[in-house]
Structures are given as structure tokens and as C-alpha cells.
Design an enzyme around this catalytic site. Structure first.
Site, short mmCIF file in Angstrom:
data_model
loop_
_atom_site.label_atom_id
_atom_site.label_comp_id
_atom_site.label_asym_id
_atom_site.label_seq_id
_atom_site.Cartn_x
_atom_site.Cartn_y
_atom_site.Cartn_z
N SER A 270 -0.85 4.24 -1.25
CA SER A 270 -1.36 5.20 -2.22
C SER A 270 -0.28 5.81 -3.11
CB SER A 270 -2.13 6.32 -1.52
OG SER A 270 -1.26 7.17 -0.81
N LYS B 97 1.33 12.86 -1.09
CA LYS B 97 0.84 12.77 -2.47
C LYS B 97 1.75 13.57 -3.39
CE LYS B 97 -2.96 10.81 -0.96
NZ LYS B 97 -3.01 9.39 -0.91
#
Length: 176
Positions: free
Chosen positions: A40, A83
């Protein structure tokens, strides 16, 4: 003689106990190691990367735009996600035509290599005490982040630290 051995054993026991408590405190409040699991955050981070996570900095401050953070998955206790912070309290985040907008202006994102393929996101105001996060991999369904209800805005209380450095990248390892 036995007295000296007993005294040394007790001393070494205290040294060991002190070192153990110190290591636990450092891991809990100063720095920790983390391993990336998934794609990701590509192209910035790769699957298997070993990261140094700075916990100390966020004990006394808040994350900033552009910081890469680790935080506990809101859906699965004990699992952590990594993230990038793209919005801080007060920001209005939107995705239009594959581009990220912050406060109505196109965000500069030199760390990504593709347009956002997951569709548009209606303007979302980042609430006090939270951040809006996205993975750097913007291919369709590549990152579960603040655009999705399962993560949403990330409260400061779930943030465990700021990624400072990639200690080791297995893909760069080679046998001679």
C-alpha cells in the site's frame, strides 16, 4: 567465597532487570522496529522493509502533512498500518479526477507515481485530534486508508509513531 558469588549474582540480576526495563521503556516510548507487510505504500516502502519508528516525537507533538506514520488498525486490535498523512485538523481533503486536493488546491505529491484510481472522494473536513491518511500506492484498491469507512479519520490516540528511516530493504539483498 560463597558470599562473593551470591553478591555478584544479585548484582548481575539487578543489571539484567535494569536493562530489561530500559529496553521495554525505549521500545514503548522512544523507538521501535516495524516490518512492512503489503504494497500500500509503494513506491516509497516495499513489502518486507524494516523501519525505524520514532515514537518520542509524537509524544510531544502532532503529525504533519507528508509524515509517514504507523497506527493501530481501527478494525483489528494489535495490527498496525503504515500510511502518509495528507490532511491535518482543519484541512478539507477531496479527490477529483484522480488528483488529491487539500483546501481546494491541488496537492503536490512527488512521492506517488500514478493518479488515484479509486474514484472521487467528496470533500472531507479533518476534525480536531485526527489526521487523514493515504497510502502512496494509488492503484485501484491498493490501500485501505482514510478514504474508506473501515479506517476513516485516524485519531491521534491510535498513532504509534512516525517512520524515520528504512533500516533494511530485502529486495536490495543479494548473494555474492
Amino acid at each position: 567465597m560463597q558470599y562473593v558469588i551470591a553478591k555478584r549474582s544479585i548484582l548481575w540480576g539487578f543489571v539484567f532487570l535494569f536493562a530489561l526495563v530500559l529496553a521495554i521503556l525505549v521500545n514503548q516510548y522512544v523507538v521501535s522496529l516495524s516490518i512492512v507487510s503489503g504494497t500500500s505504500m509503494r513506491p516509497t516502502l516495499h513489502n518486507g522493509d524494516r523501519l525505524l519508528v520514532n515514537k518520542w516525537e509524537l509524544l510531544f507533538g502532532n503529525p504533519h502533512k507528508g509524515d509517514v506514520i504507523t497506527f493501530e488498525d481501527p478494525e483489528e486490535k494489535g495490527r498496525y498500518l503504515v500510511k502518509r498523512v495528507v490532511g491535518v485538523p482543519g484541512d478539507i481533503i477531496a479527490v477529483k479526477s484522480g488528483q488529491l486536493y487539500r483546501n481546494g488546491h491541488l496537492a503536490k505529491e512527488p512521492y506517488i507515481d500514478v493518479s488515484i484510481e479509486d474514484g472521487d472522494v467528496e470533500p472531507t473536513k479533518v476534525l480536531p485530534g485526527t489526521v487523514f491518511v493515504m497510502g502512496d500506492n494509488r492503484h485501484r484498491y491498493a490501500s485501505r486508508d482514510s478514504r474508506y469507512q473501515s479506517v476513516g479519520l485516524v485519531p491521534y490516540g491510535l498513532i504509534s509513531g512516525k517512520v524515520e528511516i528504512i533500516l533494511w530493504r530485502p529486495s536490495l539483498s543479494a548473494f555474492l
